[in-house]
Write a protein that holds these residues in place. Sequence first.
Motif, PDB file in Angstrom:
ATOM      1  N   ASN A  80     -36.533  16.199 -34.545  1.00  6.25           N
ATOM      2  CA  ASN A  80     -37.611  15.223 -34.571  1.00  6.25           C
ATOM      3  C   ASN A  80     -38.952  15.860 -34.217  1.00  6.25           C
ATOM      4  O   ASN A  80     -39.998  15.400 -34.651  1.00  6.25           O
ATOM      5  CB  ASN A  80     -37.302  14.079 -33.604  1.00  6.25           C
ATOM      6  CG  ASN A  80     -36.187  13.197 -34.111  1.00  6.25           C
ATOM      7  OD1 ASN A  80     -35.938  13.164 -35.306  1.00  6.25           O
ATOM      8  ND2 ASN A  80     -35.501  12.497 -33.211  1.00  6.25           N
ATOM      9  N   GLY A 125     -29.806  10.718 -38.863  1.00  5.13           N
ATOM     10  CA  GLY A 125     -30.965  10.075 -38.268  1.00  5.13           C
ATOM     11  C   GLY A 125     -32.136  11.002 -37.994  1.00  5.13           C
ATOM     12  O   GLY A 125     -32.862  10.819 -37.004  1.00  5.13           O
ATOM     13  N   ARG A 142     -38.016   6.148 -43.601  1.00  8.02           N
ATOM     14  CA  ARG A 142     -37.006   7.029 -43.018  1.00  8.02           C
ATOM     15  C   ARG A 142     -36.484   7.970 -44.098  1.00  8.02           C
ATOM     16  O   ARG A 142     -35.351   7.866 -44.556  1.00  8.02           O
ATOM     17  CB  ARG A 142     -35.861   6.213 -42.413  1.00  8.02           C
ATOM     18  CG  ARG A 142     -36.302   5.307 -41.269  1.00  8.02           C
ATOM     19  CD  ARG A 142     -35.147   4.509 -40.704  1.00  8.02           C
ATOM     20  NE  ARG A 142     -35.583   3.658 -39.587  1.00  8.02           N
ATOM     21  CZ  ARG A 142     -34.785   2.849 -38.911  1.00  8.02           C
ATOM     22  NH1 ARG A 142     -33.501   2.778 -39.245  1.00  8.02           N
ATOM     23  NH2 ARG A 142     -35.245   2.124 -37.916  1.00  8.02           N
ATOM     24  N   ASP A 190     -40.884  13.758 -43.680  1.00  5.83           N
ATOM     25  CA  ASP A 190     -39.977  12.718 -44.170  1.00  5.83           C
ATOM     26  C   ASP A 190     -39.129  13.232 -45.333  1.00  5.83           C
ATOM     27  O   ASP A 190     -38.604  12.454 -46.122  1.00  5.83           O
ATOM     28  CB  ASP A 190     -40.752  11.467 -44.589  1.00  5.83           C
ATOM     29  CG  ASP A 190     -41.735  11.755 -45.720  1.00  5.83           C
ATOM     30  OD1 ASP A 190     -41.856  12.929 -46.123  1.00  5.83           O
ATOM     31  OD2 ASP A 190     -42.376  10.801 -46.199  1.00  5.83           O
ATOM     32  N   ARG A 224     -29.925  11.675 -43.599  1.00 10.18           N
ATOM     33  CA  ARG A 224     -30.057  10.253 -43.289  1.00 10.18           C
ATOM     34  C   ARG A 224     -28.955   9.802 -42.340  1.00 10.18           C
ATOM     35  O   ARG A 224     -29.201   9.050 -41.383  1.00 10.18           O
ATOM     36  CB  ARG A 224     -30.028   9.440 -44.589  1.00 10.18           C
ATOM     37  CG  ARG A 224     -30.268   7.952 -44.376  1.00 10.18           C
ATOM     38  CD  ARG A 224     -30.416   7.242 -45.711  1.00 10.18           C
ATOM     39  NE  ARG A 224     -31.721   7.500 -46.313  1.00 10.18           N
ATOM     40  CZ  ARG A 224     -31.939   7.695 -47.612  1.00 10.18           C
ATOM     41  NH1 ARG A 224     -30.922   7.680 -48.456  1.00 10.18           N
ATOM     42  NH2 ARG A 224     -33.156   7.900 -48.070  1.00 10.18           N
ATOM     43  N   TRP A 254     -34.898  11.362 -39.628  1.00 12.81           N
ATOM     44  CA  TRP A 254     -36.207  10.897 -40.087  1.00 12.81           C
ATOM     45  C   TRP A 254     -36.697   9.699 -39.296  1.00 12.81           C
ATOM     46  O   TRP A 254     -37.273   8.756 -39.832  1.00 12.81           O
ATOM     47  CB  TRP A 254     -36.155  10.560 -41.571  1.00 12.81           C
ATOM     48  CG  TRP A 254     -36.046  11.788 -42.429  1.00 12.81           C
ATOM     49  CD1 TRP A 254     -36.817  12.907 -42.349  1.00 12.81           C
ATOM     50  CD2 TRP A 254     -35.107  12.017 -43.478  1.00 12.81           C
ATOM     51  NE1 TRP A 254     -36.408  13.831 -43.288  1.00 12.81           N
ATOM     52  CE2 TRP A 254     -35.362  13.299 -44.001  1.00 12.81           C
ATOM     53  CE3 TRP A 254     -34.069  11.264 -44.024  1.00 12.81           C
ATOM     54  CZ2 TRP A 254     -34.620  13.851 -45.028  1.00 12.81           C
ATOM     55  CZ3 TRP A 254     -33.327  11.800 -45.064  1.00 12.81           C
ATOM     56  CH2 TRP A 254     -33.606  13.093 -45.558  1.00 12.81           C
ATOM     57  N   GLY A 255     -36.428   9.673 -38.008  1.00 16.78           N
ATOM     58  CA  GLY A 255     -37.013   8.656 -37.154  1.00 16.78           C
ATOM     59  C   GLY A 255     -36.119   7.469 -36.878  1.00 16.78           C
ATOM     60  O   GLY A 255     -36.414   6.664 -36.009  1.00 16.78           O
ATOM     61  N   GLY A 256     -34.997   7.341 -37.609  1.00 13.85           N
ATOM     62  CA  GLY A 256     -34.084   6.241 -37.355  1.00 13.85           C
ATOM     63  C   GLY A 256     -32.907   6.709 -36.534  1.00 13.85           C
ATOM     64  O   GLY A 256     -32.800   7.857 -36.128  1.00 13.85           O
TER      65      GLY A 256
END
Length: 354
Positions: A22, A346, A181, A51, A343, A348-350
């Motif tokens: 992150n 996580g 995300r 992203d 994805r 990308w910020g989620g």
Amino acid sequence: MGQPRWGRRSPGIREGEREAVNGSDRGGPTYAALDLGTNNCRLLVARPNGDSFRVIDAFSRIVRLGEGISASGRLSEAAIGRSLEALEICRNKMRNRGVTRARLVATEACRAAANGLEFRGRVAELLGLELEVIDRETEAELAATSCTPLIDPEAEGVVLFDIGGGSSELVRLGRSPADGRGPPPPRIKGWVSLPHGVVTLAERHGGLHVTRDTYEAMVAEVAALIEPFAREHGGADLGGVHMLGTSGTVTTIAGVHLDLKRYDRHRVDGCWLEAGEIDAVLERLLTMTYEERVASPCIGADRADLVLAGCAILEAIRRAFPCQRLRVADRGLREGMLVQMMREDGVWGGQAAQ
């Protein structure tokens, strides 16, 4: 400690690594995606960045794993040997880059071959790579996942196609709004997989010296397979819909259209072609001799006997879905796998997928 094994069970990102990702794309986990197709062996190694992701290593080689399979039903020893050599290079690249999570997939050739399981066993024993044979629906989903950033945000929808070596996938996509995300997730309205790719079609009809009659016979054969899908997902109202193509066929057509003296991914990936421009390139390729195709910097000896089979598949798709614009994607299953793994983790910020 023994060397790591890579495959479906490669671990996901650990909690201690997520913080590093992150904050920066340096020092975090390194992802690898390998696609062993009927014609090509391809690898991407990447790290999350913003992203999206940043590719730090790549490999691509034509191995023709599926050569002759339509007649024999088996992977030949020569094709297996070529593939093992390419896979060894991929394994070494993953080791050298410190890959922490990987997904390695095989497609139509391994699905169809009677000795596909035996081949995968040899790959695992000799190289420590566990190939996952994916089904055609997964192929369509991965292709869609990789290409969503290239969808025109003003479009009403997209007809995505992926012309492979042993099969070809068609996907009808709706608008794909960004969720903040990573790349936009695909909205799949329907898909179909055709049991023809450039290798299988060229072996059926011949690829060295292709007459117009032979070309039209290939187009007609593929068109008959597309027709039910087009009846459900096509129609006359395609004004707000564009095509999105990911395959060696469309990148070759783009390279020829741009008159590239050397293939340049940065100029090809994301470029737009109008219907008339595609017509002109197809006509140009049809009038070229095999030797002229070999000499073309965007075709070469490895693809000269396959490119017109790919053009025939493309023409059948275009006749079923007469869109005026086509966007070219030099991306495919590997990018789709990278996006899905990142994805899930996580990055990308989620939160990581549960």
